[in-house]
Design an enzyme around this catalytic site. Structure first.
Site, mmCIF file in Angstrom:
data_model
loop_
_atom_site.group_PDB
_atom_site.id
_atom_site.type_symbol
_atom_site.label_atom_id
_atom_site.label_comp_id
_atom_site.label_asym_id
_atom_site.label_seq_id
_atom_site.Cartn_x
_atom_site.Cartn_y
_atom_site.Cartn_z
ATOM 1 N N LEU A 1 0.853 -1.189 0.000
ATOM 2 C CA LEU A 1 0.000 0.000 0.000
ATOM 3 C C LEU A 1 0.885 1.234 0.000
ATOM 4 C CD1 LEU A 1 -3.147 -0.036 0.453
ATOM 5 C CD2 LEU A 1 -2.675 0.471 2.850
ATOM 6 N N HIS A 2 0.783 2.040 -1.053
ATOM 7 C CA HIS A 2 1.567 3.283 -1.007
ATOM 8 C C HIS A 2 0.923 4.443 -1.743
ATOM 9 C CE1 HIS A 2 2.794 1.865 -4.979
ATOM 10 N NE2 HIS A 2 3.084 3.118 -5.233
ATOM 11 N N ARG A 3 -0.213 4.211 -2.438
ATOM 12 C CA ARG A 3 -0.840 5.307 -3.187
ATOM 13 C C ARG A 3 -1.278 6.422 -2.251
ATOM 14 N NH1 ARG A 3 0.353 4.871 -8.229
ATOM 15 N NH2 ARG A 3 0.512 2.672 -8.672
#
Ligand code: UD1
Length: 354
Positions: free
Chosen positions: A204-206
């Site tokens: 998860l990095h957006r």
């Protein structure tokens, strides 16, 4: 000489296979590392492991707001090119990061042709910085390599029809070539204690999932209701925020992984939760169901037969997608694993005919 500009983790993986193919066909290449990713675990681990030729320069740009980060890159890439003693036949760009955009702005103004690998992808969500980067880069590119026929058609619908080639996806080349090497070098037990198929993966990095605490907390809370532990290699963007949150025991936070470690983790996993572009395809190639925590994807082909399910950040949708059974046969999307070979042949014909 070809001048390649890369700076973020997925670009290191793509460049690894194309740089090797350029060398094999006898094309000289210089690489600029913008320094967009700079932590050891986000950068140097990849260069070492994937044997990427040393960059001629690391611009060490680091983090910052988009305009600030991209502007610094533009300035320094331009200076590098103006001072270069070598004849640069074309600039090679990958994907959709700010490092891609910087190259796409500098090169055409210096009348240097732009080659774009992973052209024609669209999420149709202009709030994603990557979407802006892709559209602008494709618009000024002279040679466009697409991963699928859908991307070719997308470019056509935008009036871009010349010098567009569907060659397949260079990440598939990397997945195949490095998959075997990774198996020989790394054991699952080097990464964590769980057995094959007994864990899931989350990445998860957006910004849309991680910038607001409420949204991030809601996504993280889902994992209490998932029946197997989930391994979460945490991007530095998220790491600082997540320390202050309630984390279920079922979610196992670990440091970012190298590419080989990620391949091993993937090959042995049950299911994948992600908002990354690359991992959606890698899940497909590894024959794993993917739950994409976004409302849209550029990799629309993976949605076929629900191999990849879009859930946005809604907890119920994420949980429903996880418990959905899926045992359908997959076809071969995104080419035959020989994209880099095809790319360098075309580059040679076009820019090195003499
Ligand atoms: C970038 C790309 C994204 C790609 C992703 C892969 C853009 C607009 N986005 O997103 O398309 O999928 O890389 O990882 O180019 N940080 C560190 N150390 C690092 C790198 C980043 O601490 O080595 C932190 C910083 O707080 C930084 C934040 O992560 O501000 C975001 O980094 P940045 O490179 O701007 O974007 P990514 O989210 O990594």
């Amino acid at each position: 000489m070809i001048l390649t500009i890369i700076g973020a983790r997925p670009q290191f993986v793509k460049a690894a296979v194309v740089s090797k193919a350029l060398k094999e066909i006898g094309i000289e290449e210089e690489i600029i590392h913008t320094g967009q990713h700079y932590d050891d675990k986000m950068s140097s681990v990849f260069w070492d492991e994937l044997n990427i030729p040393k960059p001629v320069i690391n611009l060490n740009i680091g983090s910052g707001n988009h305009g600030f980060q991209t502007a610094k890159m533009i300035e320094q890439i331009e200076t590098f090119i103006l001072n270069s003693k070598n004849k640069i036949k074309a600039i090679l760009l990958y994907g959709d990061t700010n490092s891609t955009l910087a190259g796409a702005i500098v090169a055409p103004k210096l009348h240097i042709p732009v080659i774009h690998i992973e052209a024609g992808l669209r999420s149709f969500n202009n709030k994603m910085p990557e979407e802006i980067n892709r559209i602008i880069t494709d618009r000024v590119s002279d040679l466009l390599f697409c991963s699928s026929e859908k991307s070719v058609l997308q470019l056509k619908s935008e009036g871009i029809i010349q010098n567009v080639y569907n060659v397949g996806d260079v990440m598939y080349d990397a997945f195949i070539n490095f998959g075997e090497i990774a198996k020989a070098k790394i054991k699952l037990s080097d990464i964590h204690k769980f057995k094959k198929n007994e864990y899931n993966i989350l990445t998860l990095h957006r910004p849309s999932n991680t910038d607001e605490n409420d949204v991030l907390q809601q996504i993280i809370s889902v994992f209490e209701k998932i029946n197997k532990p989930t391994i979460f290699p945490v991007h530095p963007r998220v790491s600082r925020k997540i320390k202050k949150m309630n984390i279920s025991d079922n979610l196992k936070l670990i440091s970012p992984l190298s590419y080989f470690e990620m391949l091993i983790l993937l090959q042995n996993a049950n299911k994948i939760f992600t908002d990354s572009g690359g991992l959606q395809k890698e899940a497909y190639w590894a024959n794993k169901d993917c739950i994409t925590i976004r409302e849209e994807t550029e990799w629309i082909e993976t949605l076929e037969n629900d191999f990849n399910i879009l859930t946005g950040n809604n907890s119920d949708r994420i949980i429903d997608a996880y418990y959905k059974k899926n045992i359908k046969q997959r076809t071969n999307l995104y080419g035959d694993g020989k994209a880099s070979e095809k790319i360098v042949k075309i580059i040679k014909q076009k820019y090195f005919y003499d």
